[in-house]
Every structure is written in C-alpha cells, then in structure tokens.
Write a protein that holds these residues in place. Structure first.
Motif, short mmCIF file in Angstrom:
data_model
loop_
_atom_site.label_atom_id
_atom_site.label_comp_id
_atom_site.label_asym_id
_atom_site.label_seq_id
_atom_site.Cartn_x
_atom_site.Cartn_y
_atom_site.Cartn_z
N LYS A 1 0.70 -1.22 -0.01
CA LYS A 1 0.04 0.07 0.04
C LYS A 1 0.96 1.39 -0.06
O LYS A 1 0.48 2.30 -0.62
N TYR A 2 2.04 1.39 0.53
CA TYR A 2 2.96 2.58 0.79
C TYR A 2 4.27 2.21 0.22
O TYR A 2 5.10 2.66 0.44
N ASN A 3 4.19 1.40 -0.88
CA ASN A 3 5.33 1.22 -1.75
C ASN A 3 5.86 2.79 -2.09
O ASN A 3 5.25 3.60 -2.63
N GLY A 4 7.31 2.61 -1.79
CA GLY A 4 8.00 3.86 -2.55
C GLY A 4 8.44 4.59 -1.16
O GLY A 4 8.92 5.63 -1.33
N LEU A 5 7.84 4.26 0.06
CA LEU A 5 8.27 5.20 1.08
C LEU A 5 9.65 5.01 1.40
O LEU A 5 9.99 3.58 1.78
N ARG A 6 10.60 5.79 1.77
CA ARG A 6 11.76 5.78 1.94
C ARG A 6 12.14 6.47 3.19
O ARG A 6 11.57 7.36 3.55
N LEU A 7 13.14 5.85 3.94
CA LEU A 7 13.42 6.57 5.42
C LEU A 7 14.34 7.89 4.76
O LEU A 7 14.98 8.04 3.33
N ILE A 8 14.60 8.78 5.54
CA ILE A 8 15.24 9.96 5.30
C ILE A 8 16.62 10.10 6.06
O ILE A 8 16.48 9.79 7.39
N ARG A 9 17.74 10.74 5.47
CA ARG A 9 18.99 10.72 6.22
C ARG A 9 18.87 12.35 6.83
O ARG A 9 19.01 13.18 5.92
N GLN A 10 18.56 12.47 8.04
CA GLN A 10 18.47 13.82 8.54
C GLN A 10 19.45 13.87 9.08
O GLN A 10 20.53 13.53 9.50
N ASP A 11 19.77 15.44 9.25
CA ASP A 11 20.83 16.28 10.16
C ASP A 11 20.97 15.79 11.64
O ASP A 11 19.83 15.63 12.21
N PRO A 12 21.94 14.96 12.03
CA PRO A 12 21.94 14.53 13.34
C PRO A 12 21.63 15.28 14.57
O PRO A 12 20.76 15.08 15.33
N TRP A 13 22.14 16.80 14.48
CA TRP A 13 22.00 17.75 15.77
C TRP A 13 20.27 18.05 15.63
O TRP A 13 19.77 17.85 16.64
N GLU A 14 19.79 18.21 14.42
CA GLU A 14 18.32 18.74 14.34
C GLU A 14 17.46 17.52 14.89
O GLU A 14 16.45 17.45 15.28
N CYS A 15 17.78 16.18 14.13
CA CYS A 15 17.06 15.24 14.51
C CYS A 15 17.05 14.75 16.07
O CYS A 15 15.97 14.39 16.75
N LEU A 16 18.20 15.13 16.76
CA LEU A 16 18.38 14.66 18.12
C LEU A 16 17.29 15.84 18.78
O LEU A 16 16.69 15.12 19.63
N ILE A 17 17.40 16.84 18.61
CA ILE A 17 16.69 17.88 19.50
C ILE A 17 15.19 17.78 19.09
O ILE A 17 14.28 17.73 20.07
N SER A 18 14.70 17.62 17.93
CA SER A 18 13.34 17.10 17.23
C SER A 18 12.86 16.17 17.98
O SER A 18 11.57 16.28 18.51
N TYR A 19 13.36 14.84 18.41
CA TYR A 19 12.85 13.91 18.89
C TYR A 19 12.93 14.06 20.38
O TYR A 19 12.16 13.22 21.22
N MET A 20 13.90 14.79 20.84
CA MET A 20 13.67 15.26 22.36
C MET A 20 12.20 16.10 22.34
O MET A 20 11.80 15.87 23.85
N LEU A 21 12.07 16.86 21.45
CA LEU A 21 10.79 17.61 21.74
C LEU A 21 9.47 16.80 21.25
O LEU A 21 8.44 17.25 21.67
N ALA A 22 9.78 15.55 20.91
CA ALA A 22 8.69 14.65 20.46
C ALA A 22 8.07 13.91 21.47
O ALA A 22 6.73 13.28 21.17
N THR A 23 8.59 13.87 22.69
CA THR A 23 8.15 13.04 23.59
C THR A 23 6.60 13.43 24.25
O THR A 23 6.37 14.68 24.49
N ALA A 24 5.73 12.47 24.22
CA ALA A 24 4.38 12.78 24.72
C ALA A 24 3.66 13.82 24.01
O ALA A 24 3.03 14.77 24.46
N SER A 25 3.89 13.87 22.56
CA SER A 25 3.40 15.09 21.74
C SER A 25 2.87 14.62 20.42
O SER A 25 3.23 13.52 19.90
#
Length: 282
Positions: A90-114
């Motif tokens: 159904k979701y053929n072609g969905l790929r993971l993204i190579r994110q910037d490590p620093w931004e990804c780190l903070i983004s997921y720290m902000l993502a808790t319980a949200s």
C-alpha cells in the motif's frame, strides 16, 4: 529548477509518514527547510519524476531521500507476514530520510508525549527565535552553541514545557564536545544507543528514532504506542511474548523478527497504523 528520475520512490509517503517535521504540503508542492536551504519539491503523478526547486545539487537529494537504498531487496528481507506485506504494497516507495543528526536529536527530544502538529510548532518557534531567517516565514535550525547559551526565559517562549532544561543540557553537551555526534556513526548500534541514553530526556524510543533517522542504524526499531499496539494485536500469540511484555523486549523482538532492516519495517507499520488503525488481513 530541475528534474530527478528516482526509481521506486513516493514523495508523499516519505514526507508524511512522521519521520521528519519541517516539511509541509500546499497544493502539489512540498516545502521544507533542510540546513540553510528552503526547498520545494513536487512529484509528477504519471512519470514519478521529481521537480526540484532548490540550489542544492541532485546528489544531495539522492542522499537525503536514501535513493541509494535497494528497496526491492529491503522489502524481500522484511516481508515476514501478511501485515507487513500489506503495508509494503500500500505504501510502496516510502523511504527513510537521512536527517541532520543535531536537528534530529533535538526534534525527537521535543517529540516526547506530543502530537506531530505540536512537535512542528515547537520546532518552528525554536527556529524562529534562535535561528536565521532564510525566507519570509522560514528559518534555519539553531546550532548547538546558540541553544547552549540561550536564556531560559526565551526558550520558554518556544512552548517546550518540561523539555526546556533537557534541550539546553543536550546543547551544552554537543557544543562542548562531551557528546560528539560524529562518533555515533562509528559505534555499533547498541553502544551508540547507550551513549545517547545518558542524556536526560532520551529513553529507548527516542534514541532509536534518532539512530534510525540520522545515524544509519537500520537495526534500530523504535517502539512507540502505535508499534506496541501493533505487536500486541497481531503478534501477542508469539511464544516470545510469554516472558517479554515491555517495550525494550518488543524492540529486541523487532530486530530478531525483521532482521537488519527492521527500521524500515517499523516505519511502514507505524504509518499504516497511524492512518488506518488496525487493518483486516483476510
């Protein structure tokens, strides 16, 4: 503006599946901020070509969207049952993204319980207050030094809640070199995970998200509410779960069951569950 001709790639699924937070769709165009660039991308429905409005070269997008991943081979390796088979088809072609490590780190720290909209709002405010304006309404993500030195009263304006001091601590660690993000690429998965979890506010799920989306750790298998519900609903009869019921065990199960590319399996199952809930397999 130029065209790219990716094979087996779906832009909508890739940017909408919840792995990255700084893209928004208006009409047929996706607009996002990556590093110091505002990027606009459209995918032609008929040809699958990408129309790219950016000064960044084609090689950047091949890397960013992981167009070098052999998706047919990955599908073959993770296609273990009817549920993941349905998600792949159904979701053929969905790929993971190579994110910037620093931004990804903070983004997921902000993502808790949200929720995703709340996460996006926090990142926007953080970038608006502490980043640089790139275009009207679009801002770069603040660097570690800036957040390490940020006044707590200004950080409070970003609506971070209990995460405020944790974000500042993480920024101090990166800015000082105590946490060298480049080292995490070289460490084995379990050691890089342990290192991230020394930071206050980073548990197993957040660490796995950051390692999967930013550090090439394909064996990371983040277990959030959706993934836990999937496992409990579809796999609870597996004898493995007679003695394994916590999230940590579920992550180990995901690595064992799906293999090295379990991170891909997780994202397909997560997206399917978020959009459709529990699905019928027969």
């Amino acid at each position: 503006m130029y065209r790219l001709k990716p094979e087996l790639f779906n832009l909508d699924y890739t940017l909408d599946c919840g792995q990255v937070f700084r893209w928004e769709k208006s009409g047929d165009w996706w607009t996002g901020v990556v590093g110091d660039h505002v990027i606009r991308v459209l995918q032609d429905e008929d040809s699958g070509d990408l129309l790219v409005d950016s000064r960044l070269p084609p090689e950047f997008f091949s890397h960013y969207f992981r167009l070098d991943d052999n998706l047919p081979s990955i599908y073959e390796s993770i296609n273990k049952d009817l549920l993941i088979n349905r998600a792949i088809n159904k979701y053929n072609g969905l790929r993971l993204i190579r994110q910037d490590p620093w931004e990804c780190l903070i983004s997921y720290m902000l993502a808790t319980a949200s929720s995703i909209p709340t996460i996006q709002k926090r990142i926007y405010l953080l970038s608006k207050i502490f980043g640089q304006e790139l275009e009207e309404g679009y801002f770069s993500f603040p660097d570690p030094d800036t957040l390490a030195e940020a006044d707590l009263s200004l950080l409070d304006k970003c609506k971070l809640g209990f995460r405020t001091e944790r974000i500042k601590e993480a920024a101090r660690g990166v800015a000082s070199g105590e946490l060298n993000l480049n080292v995490l690429y070289r460490l084995e998965y379990r050691y890089s995970r342990e290192r991230l979890m020394r930071l206050r506010g980073i548990g197993e799920k957040v660490a796995d998200c950051v390692l999967l989306f930013a550090f090439e750790k394909m064996e990371a298998f983040p277990v959030d509410t959706h993934v836990r519900q999937i496992i409990q609903h579809y796999h609870i009869d597996d004898s493995y779960f007679e003695t394994c019921t916590n999230l940590s065990c579920m992550g180990e199960w995901g690595r064992e069951y799906f293999g090295y590319y379990c991170g891909y399996a997780q994202q397909y199952l997560f997206y399917q569950k978020r959009l459709e809930g529990f699905v019928s397999l027969y």
